[in-house]
Motif scaffolding. Structure first.
Motif, short mmCIF file in Angstrom:
data_model
loop_
_atom_site.label_atom_id
_atom_site.label_comp_id
_atom_site.label_asym_id
_atom_site.label_seq_id
_atom_site.Cartn_x
_atom_site.Cartn_y
_atom_site.Cartn_z
N ARG A 66 0.84 -1.20 0.00
CA ARG A 66 0.00 0.00 0.00
C ARG A 66 0.88 1.26 0.00
O ARG A 66 0.53 2.27 -0.63
CB ARG A 66 -0.93 -0.01 1.21
CG ARG A 66 -1.95 -1.14 1.20
CD ARG A 66 -2.96 -0.99 2.32
NE ARG A 66 -3.87 -2.13 2.36
CZ ARG A 66 -3.76 -3.15 3.21
NH1 ARG A 66 -2.79 -3.16 4.11
NH2 ARG A 66 -4.62 -4.14 3.17
N LEU A 67 1.99 1.19 0.72
CA LEU A 67 2.90 2.34 0.72
C LEU A 67 3.51 2.56 -0.66
O LEU A 67 3.59 3.69 -1.16
CB LEU A 67 4.01 2.12 1.76
CG LEU A 67 5.03 3.25 1.95
CD1 LEU A 67 4.34 4.51 2.46
CD2 LEU A 67 6.12 2.83 2.91
N ARG A 70 1.68 4.45 -3.36
CA ARG A 70 1.65 5.91 -3.32
C ARG A 70 2.70 6.53 -4.23
O ARG A 70 2.66 7.74 -4.49
CB ARG A 70 1.89 6.39 -1.89
CG ARG A 70 0.80 6.03 -0.92
CD ARG A 70 1.25 6.16 0.54
NE ARG A 70 2.03 7.37 0.76
CZ ARG A 70 2.71 7.62 1.88
NH1 ARG A 70 2.69 6.72 2.86
NH2 ARG A 70 3.38 8.75 2.03
N LEU A 71 3.65 5.72 -4.68
CA LEU A 71 4.75 6.25 -5.49
C LEU A 71 4.35 6.31 -6.96
O LEU A 71 3.98 5.29 -7.55
CB LEU A 71 5.99 5.37 -5.30
CG LEU A 71 7.21 5.72 -6.15
CD1 LEU A 71 7.69 7.13 -5.84
CD2 LEU A 71 8.32 4.71 -5.92
N HIS A 72 4.44 7.49 -7.53
CA HIS A 72 4.15 7.67 -8.96
C HIS A 72 5.31 8.43 -9.58
O HIS A 72 5.52 9.61 -9.30
CB HIS A 72 2.83 8.42 -9.16
CG HIS A 72 1.64 7.74 -8.57
ND1 HIS A 72 1.04 6.66 -9.16
CD2 HIS A 72 0.95 7.98 -7.41
CE1 HIS A 72 0.01 6.25 -8.42
NE2 HIS A 72 -0.05 7.04 -7.35
N ALA A 133 8.45 10.19 -0.60
CA ALA A 133 7.20 9.55 -0.18
C ALA A 133 7.40 8.67 1.04
O ALA A 133 6.46 7.97 1.47
CB ALA A 133 6.65 8.71 -1.33
#
Length: 495
Positions: A66-67, A70-72, A133
């Protein structure tokens, strides 16, 4: 057991297996809801893990997934979704038709410094976004760098596959990761940090340009390899050229002296474009992190313990070096000799190594003639005093520089090199130069003497082929009614 054709989470149809490892299997699948290809990573429990450890690892993997979602970033493989199947985490990731850097190196051996710099700049940019992030990768290595056919580089597996390993670390003290690419502090049992990621990326780029990791890759003796990594003294790069200073900073044993991912990306882009290295010099006023000599905490992937194992210096030629009592005494005497150097030794300390001098000269001519402004910065005040405008005007008149005799140290701070200057009209000027350099750190070229020179002109253009000239209008030609004029005994008309 999951098989081809299985439907996961009601939408991901497995098409074919892409690969497998100790932590699970990766599939190519189709997202039937969005009608796009995806990579499906099924994580499994570590072999022999107790139900309690397996459950903790599952929960940790779900949190990590899930963490990571968040990375894009265009240079990070995206995590689209996190779900479960048969009680194990399943990660739905971006599918990138590519090959891993490890596959490329297995085929080609190594890559050119320019390509490595471009790849490294992209990877460093992805790390910058990940660290912002709050994500630390923890296992940067060639197998986790994917290369697309268009030159795009992407980092995959942002700590996800080692989430289960982290549980083992907290419970047993086992070090998770790939020994050849660990940072010294992680090899000594400390927790991974963003600076550790920078070191691992530097080790990955080192392997790409040199063909081997900084400390070698001894799969048969990973414990000994871990000792060398913990000591932090690696073989300086030999084939990296202008990339070498950046790699050396990324591989600094002191985490505080390493560049940030943003600084590393900028420096790698500069190297790729021929610009000067923008990284600042190390801050020598700060104490360097001491290599702990008490013990290496933990072990490597295979679970072998290293409790109370002293850190040994790196091996040379894969042979351990032991100091006897007499050798220790000799070492003390040598240390005293260095503390009280003679005049000649003081002068030698101001001289760069032969390999460094040759590298400076090689890098200088590699910038010419395309980047004369950058090459100008490699000159000392003696040569720069002759004027920059004339310098750049000369090199703008040269089409190509070819090194025909590699740089070779011929004396103290003296390097000889043979080059060919190719001019726009094809003229080739062959010259041997004797260069004088100054400085122990980042030596500059202070003098340039042409030992000999010869010029060969381009071959003359081929002579034009003469085309037959058309006949003059009044010229006699057969078939025009006057053939009889040339017959003997006939003159004038028939009358």
């Amino acid at each position: 057991m999951t098989e081809v054709g299985a439907l996961l989470a009601g939408r991901y149809r497995l098409e074919r297996r892409l690969g497998s490892g100790g932590m699970g299997v990766v599939w190519l699948a189709t997202d039937e809801l969005l009608q796009r290809p995806v990579a499906v990573k099924q994580l499994s429990a570590a072999e022999g893990a107790s139900p309690e450890v397996a459950e903790e690892a599952r929960q940790r993997a779900m949190r990590e997934g899930r963490l990571a979602a968040r990375l894009h970033h265009p240079n990070a493989v995206a995590v689209h979704d996190v779900t479960e199947h048969d009680g194990f985490p399943v990660l739905i990731m971006e599918y990138l038709p590519s090959r891993s850097l490890s596959e490329v190196l297995a085929e080609k051996g190594r890559m050119t410094p320019g390509k490595v710099a471009s790849m490294g700049a992209q990877a460093a940019a992805a790390l910058e976004a990940a660290h912002a992030a709050g994500i630390t990768h923890r296992d940067i290595k060639p197998g986790n760098v994917l290369l697309g056919d268009d030159g795009t580089a992407k980092i995959t597996d942002f700590g996800i596959s080692h989430a289960a390993d982290d549980v083992s670390v907290t419970r047993t003290g086992v070090i998770a990761g790939t020994p050849a690419y660990l940072s010294p502090e992680v090899a000594r049992g400390q927790s991974p940090t963003p600076a550790s990621d920078v070191y691992s990326l530097g080790a990955t780029l080192y392997a790409a340009v040199e063909g081997v990791p900084p400390f070698g890759e001894d799969a048969t003796n990973s414990i000994a390899l871990l000792h060398e990594v913990a000591a932090g003294r690696f073989r300086p790069p030999q084939l990296a050229g202008v990339l070498a200073p950046v790699l050396s900073r990324m591989l600094h044993v002191d985490p505080a002296q390493r560049p940030t991912p943003a600084q590393a990306a900028e420096a790698l882009r500069a190297v790729g474009s021929g610009a000067p290295n923008p990284l600042p010099e190390p801050d020598l006023t700060q104490p360097m992190s001491r290599v702990e000599d008490t013990a290496l905490v933990g072990a490597v992937d295979n679970g072998t313990r290293l409790d109370n194992a002293p850190v040994a210096p790196p091996r040379r030629s894969r042979r351990w070096i032991y100091l006897t009592a007499g050798a220790v005494t000799a070492a003390v005497l040598v240390a005293l000799a260095f503390l009280l150097p003679s005049g000649d030794q003081q002068q030698q300390q101001q001289t760069a190594s032969p390999a460094e001098l040759e590298r400076v000269v090689s890098d200088y001519y590699a910038l010419l003639p395309e980047h004369p402004a950058n090459a100008w910065t490699r000159l000392g005040t003696g040569l720069q005093a002759q004027g920059r405008s004339g310098y750049e005007a000369f090199w703008s008149s040269v089409s190509e520089v070819q090194v025909v005799e590699p740089p070779t140290v011929t004396g103290r701070n003296a390097v000889r090199i043979g080059i060919v200057l190719v001019m726009p009209d094809g003229t080739r000027i062959t010259e041997h130069h004797q260069l004088g350099l100054r400085g122990a750190r980042q030596p500059l070229i202070e003098s340039d003497s042409v030992v000999d020179s010869s010029t060969s002109s381009p071959p003359p253009p081929p002579a034009p082929v003469e085309k037959p000239q058309p006949p003059n209008p009044g010229e006699h030609r057969p078939g025009k009614g006057n053939e009889h004029k040339d017959e003997p005994g006939k003159k004038g008309s028939d009358n």
